[in-house]
Design a protein around this motif. Structure first.
Motif, short mmCIF file in Angstrom:
data_model
loop_
_atom_site.label_atom_id
_atom_site.label_comp_id
_atom_site.label_asym_id
_atom_site.label_seq_id
_atom_site.Cartn_x
_atom_site.Cartn_y
_atom_site.Cartn_z
N SER A 48 1.06 -1.81 6.95
CA SER A 48 0.07 -2.86 7.23
C SER A 48 -0.73 -3.27 6.01
CB SER A 48 -0.88 -2.40 8.34
OG SER A 48 -1.59 -1.24 7.95
N ARG A 49 -1.03 -2.34 5.14
CA ARG A 49 -1.90 -2.67 4.01
C ARG A 49 -1.20 -3.49 2.94
NH1 ARG A 49 -5.73 1.49 0.53
NH2 ARG A 49 -7.08 -0.10 -0.33
N ILE A 50 0.11 -3.49 2.91
CA ILE A 50 0.83 -4.24 1.87
C ILE A 50 1.68 -5.36 2.46
CG2 ILE A 50 0.87 -2.36 0.21
CD1 ILE A 50 3.69 -1.69 1.13
N ARG A 51 1.54 -5.62 3.74
CA ARG A 51 2.35 -6.64 4.41
C ARG A 51 2.15 -8.03 3.81
NH1 ARG A 51 6.78 -5.61 7.50
NH2 ARG A 51 6.46 -3.70 8.68
N PHE A 52 0.99 -8.29 3.26
CA PHE A 52 0.64 -9.64 2.82
C PHE A 52 1.18 -9.98 1.43
CE2 PHE A 52 -2.69 -8.11 5.68
CZ PHE A 52 -2.61 -9.05 6.67
N TYR A 53 1.87 -9.04 0.80
CA TYR A 53 2.36 -9.27 -0.55
C TYR A 53 3.88 -9.39 -0.56
CZ TYR A 53 -2.31 -7.78 -1.88
OH TYR A 53 -3.67 -7.67 -2.00
N ARG A 74 1.64 3.59 -1.28
CA ARG A 74 2.02 2.19 -1.12
C ARG A 74 1.69 1.43 -2.40
NH1 ARG A 74 -0.24 4.65 3.05
NH2 ARG A 74 0.67 4.44 5.14
N GLY A 75 2.48 0.41 -2.69
CA GLY A 75 2.23 -0.37 -3.88
C GLY A 75 2.60 -1.82 -3.68
N THR A 267 10.20 -3.32 16.39
CA THR A 267 9.86 -4.70 16.75
C THR A 267 8.47 -5.04 16.23
OG1 THR A 267 11.21 -4.56 18.74
CG2 THR A 267 9.57 -6.32 18.64
N LYS A 268 7.56 -4.06 16.35
CA LYS A 268 6.20 -4.28 15.86
C LYS A 268 6.20 -4.52 14.35
CE LYS A 268 3.79 -1.39 19.27
NZ LYS A 268 2.94 -0.20 19.44
N LEU A 269 6.98 -3.74 13.66
CA LEU A 269 7.00 -3.86 12.21
C LEU A 269 7.49 -5.22 11.76
CD1 LEU A 269 8.33 -0.34 11.25
CD2 LEU A 269 6.09 -1.27 10.70
N SER A 270 8.31 -5.87 12.60
CA SER A 270 8.83 -7.18 12.23
C SER A 270 7.84 -8.29 12.52
CB SER A 270 10.13 -7.45 12.99
OG SER A 270 9.86 -7.60 14.38
N GLN A 271 6.70 -7.95 13.15
CA GLN A 271 5.69 -8.96 13.48
C GLN A 271 4.32 -8.49 12.99
OE1 GLN A 271 5.82 -9.96 17.64
NE2 GLN A 271 8.03 -9.68 17.73
N LYS A 389 -13.61 -2.67 -21.60
CA LYS A 389 -15.00 -2.74 -21.16
C LYS A 389 -15.06 -2.89 -19.65
CE LYS A 389 -15.29 -7.78 -21.67
NZ LYS A 389 -16.02 -8.90 -22.29
N GLN A 390 -16.14 -2.48 -19.07
CA GLN A 390 -16.28 -2.58 -17.61
C GLN A 390 -16.49 -4.02 -17.19
OE1 GLN A 390 -18.75 -0.29 -15.17
NE2 GLN A 390 -17.56 1.56 -15.46
N LEU A 391 -15.74 -4.44 -16.19
CA LEU A 391 -15.90 -5.79 -15.65
C LEU A 391 -17.01 -5.77 -14.61
CD1 LEU A 391 -12.15 -6.79 -15.22
CD2 LEU A 391 -13.62 -6.93 -17.24
N GLY A 392 -17.93 -6.72 -14.70
CA GLY A 392 -19.10 -6.68 -13.83
C GLY A 392 -19.03 -7.58 -12.62
N ASN A 393 -18.32 -8.70 -12.71
CA ASN A 393 -18.31 -9.68 -11.62
C ASN A 393 -16.86 -10.00 -11.28
OD1 ASN A 393 -18.84 -11.66 -9.77
ND2 ASN A 393 -20.02 -12.95 -11.14
N VAL A 394 -16.32 -9.33 -10.28
CA VAL A 394 -14.91 -9.48 -9.93
C VAL A 394 -14.77 -9.94 -8.49
CG1 VAL A 394 -14.11 -7.75 -11.56
CG2 VAL A 394 -14.77 -7.05 -9.26
N PHE A 395 -13.61 -10.52 -8.17
CA PHE A 395 -13.32 -10.92 -6.80
C PHE A 395 -12.66 -9.74 -6.09
CE2 PHE A 395 -10.30 -12.44 -3.64
CZ PHE A 395 -11.09 -13.28 -2.87
N VAL A 396 -13.19 -9.39 -4.92
CA VAL A 396 -12.62 -8.30 -4.12
C VAL A 396 -11.67 -8.91 -3.10
CG1 VAL A 396 -13.09 -6.38 -2.57
CG2 VAL A 396 -14.67 -6.87 -4.46
N ASP A 397 -10.40 -8.60 -3.23
CA ASP A 397 -9.36 -9.15 -2.38
C ASP A 397 -9.40 -8.46 -1.02
OD1 ASP A 397 -6.92 -9.94 -1.21
OD2 ASP A 397 -5.98 -10.15 -3.17
N PRO A 398 -9.60 -9.20 0.07
CA PRO A 398 -9.67 -8.57 1.39
C PRO A 398 -8.37 -7.88 1.79
CG PRO A 398 -9.47 -10.96 1.62
CD PRO A 398 -9.71 -10.67 0.17
N ARG A 399 -7.26 -8.28 1.22
CA ARG A 399 -5.98 -7.65 1.54
C ARG A 399 -5.93 -6.24 0.99
NH1 ARG A 399 -2.45 -12.28 -1.23
NH2 ARG A 399 -3.99 -11.75 -2.83
N ASP A 400 -6.60 -5.98 -0.11
CA ASP A 400 -6.61 -4.64 -0.71
C ASP A 400 -7.53 -3.70 0.04
OD1 ASP A 400 -4.96 -5.68 -2.62
OD2 ASP A 400 -6.51 -5.92 -4.14
N PHE A 401 -8.56 -4.25 0.64
CA PHE A 401 -9.58 -3.42 1.27
C PHE A 401 -9.03 -2.81 2.56
CE2 PHE A 401 -13.97 -2.29 0.79
CZ PHE A 401 -14.36 -1.87 2.03
#
Length: 401
Positions: A48-53, A74-75, A267-271, A389-401
């Protein structure tokens, strides 16, 4: 050695679904004597966590002698861009699990090495992962043994859907929902101010789990947004304060799934979109510390979902009231969704909105850490310098969360 008795192979949905589900339960964190658990039936869709990629993989660690599964990872790979315009492919490591009986035996290291090799073969320039700041075991594995470096520090904000009544929100504040084309146009310009962001924002916004995008602003200020479907003014507002945000929904299971709970797992995995349901299992590493701190009896249930605030961006001098209106709006929406218990967002330490998150007793926050590693030798020198260097202002992808 024990690690030599382990083979890493790809997940086989026909024979591994139930076994991986059992492994996930054995690795479960957050269980209490009261029966509280943020793990909910991941056996239905381990991917489920990587289905969107489009480029994704799930690897399992199997004991050679008895064929017992003792680990999983998962990757996925996605294209990202920096604020300076550099483009590269980022491989994301998600959901690393090792059976409690086989930890400290090299299983986790073999899984990480194998997923890195897969990423490199599929064109990834960098590997990326996130872990909670206090997860010492995970940090030691990646920094001491796998040579990852800290990319950014972030804060996860979590609040129950029942938002307390503090100061009344001004009647002068308005929240308007905008259409997808407007949202894509606005985000296309705004994301360029982020240190790091994905290039497929349009795909995220069009995903069924994305409930929509809203803009909140003060009625008496000069806020202007074109009403056309595909044209947004270059300057959304002049001398005004406003916030844009989108919502990702993990809460509503598919009705057909409720009517047929004995549906075949294959069947679930296919949907995937029809049954990616109310669960925190893919985010439990990050959220569990928050839940322990909340100690809210309303959350003591066997399973629940959450609304994730993403794409948060604000401009203007008067953002505090607008930010509270965003949380109130999202909390009220969450109360109407089945199984929704909390509202969550995550912001980089350099995001201006960090200072405007409502400061109330029931708000919980936890430190999150992003780590990265260069794969191979063919990489952009500019990106390499950025990674130092540390990045301070990044976009958090909801798919990763």
């Amino acid at each position: 050695m024990a690690e030599n008795k382990v083979v890493i192979r790809e997940f086989d949905e026909d024979r591994d679904v139930k076994v991986v589900g059992k492994l996930e339960r054995n690795c479960e964190i957050g269980t209490t004597k009261k029966g509280f658990s943020i793990f909910t039936n991941m056996i239905t869709d381990p991917l489920s966590r990587i289905r969107f990629y489009p480029i994704r993989v799930m690897l399992v660690a199997e004991l050679v002698e008895c064929r017992e599964l003792v680990g999983v990872v998962r990757g996925c790979i996605k294209s990202v861009q920096t604020s300076s315009g550099s483009l590269f492919k980022m491989g994301c490591i998600l959901g690393l699990r090792v059976s409690p009986t086989h930890r400290r035996k090299g299983v986790g290291l073999k899984l990480v090495t194998s997923i890195e090799e897969w990423m490199l073969r599929n064109g990834a320039d960098y590997a990326f992962l996130a872990t909670e700041k206090n997860n010492t075991a995970s940090k030691n594995l990646f920094t001491n043994k796998c040579n990852y470096v800290n990319l950014s520090s972030l804060i996860i904000f979590l609040h129950p859907t029942t938002f307390p009544i503090t100061n009344h929100i001004s009647k002068n504040i308005k929240i308007d929902k905008i259409n997808i084309d407007q949202a894509i146009s606005i985000y296309t310009r705004l994301l360029k101010t982020k240190d790091l962001y994905p290039l497929d924002m349009d795909i995220i916004l069009k995903e069924k789990l994305s409930l929509g995008t809203w803009v909140t602003y003060y009625k008496d200020q000069d806020f202007k947004l074109n009403s056309t479907d595909d044209i947004v003014t270059d300057k959304i507002a002049t001398n005004s304060s406003w916030i844009i945000f989108s919502l990702w929904n993990t809460c509503e299971p598919d009705d057909n799934n409720n009517n047929n709970k004995v549906q075949d797992a294959k069947t679930k995995l296919s949907q995937p979109l029809r049954f990616l349901h109310a669960t925190l299992n893919h985010a439990k590493d990050k959220i569990c510390p928050c839940l322990k701190m909340l100690r809210n009896e309303s959350l003591m249930c066997n399973s629940f979902g959450f609304l994730f605030l993403y794409g948060l961006h604000g401009e203007g001098e008067n953002l505090e009231g607008l930010m509270e209106s965003v949380w109130r709006f999202t909390s009220r929406l969450g109360e109407k969704l089945k199984e929704c218990r909390v509202v969550i967002t995550e912001l980089g330490f350099g995001d201006p909105l960090v200072n405007h998150v409502p400061q109330i007793d029931s708000m919980t926050c936890v430190d999150d850490m992003w780590y990265t590693k260069r794969l191979g030798n063919q990489s952009d020198d500019e990106v390499v310098e950025m990674m130092k260097k540390q990045l301070g202002n990044v976009f958090v992808d909801p798919r990763d969360f």
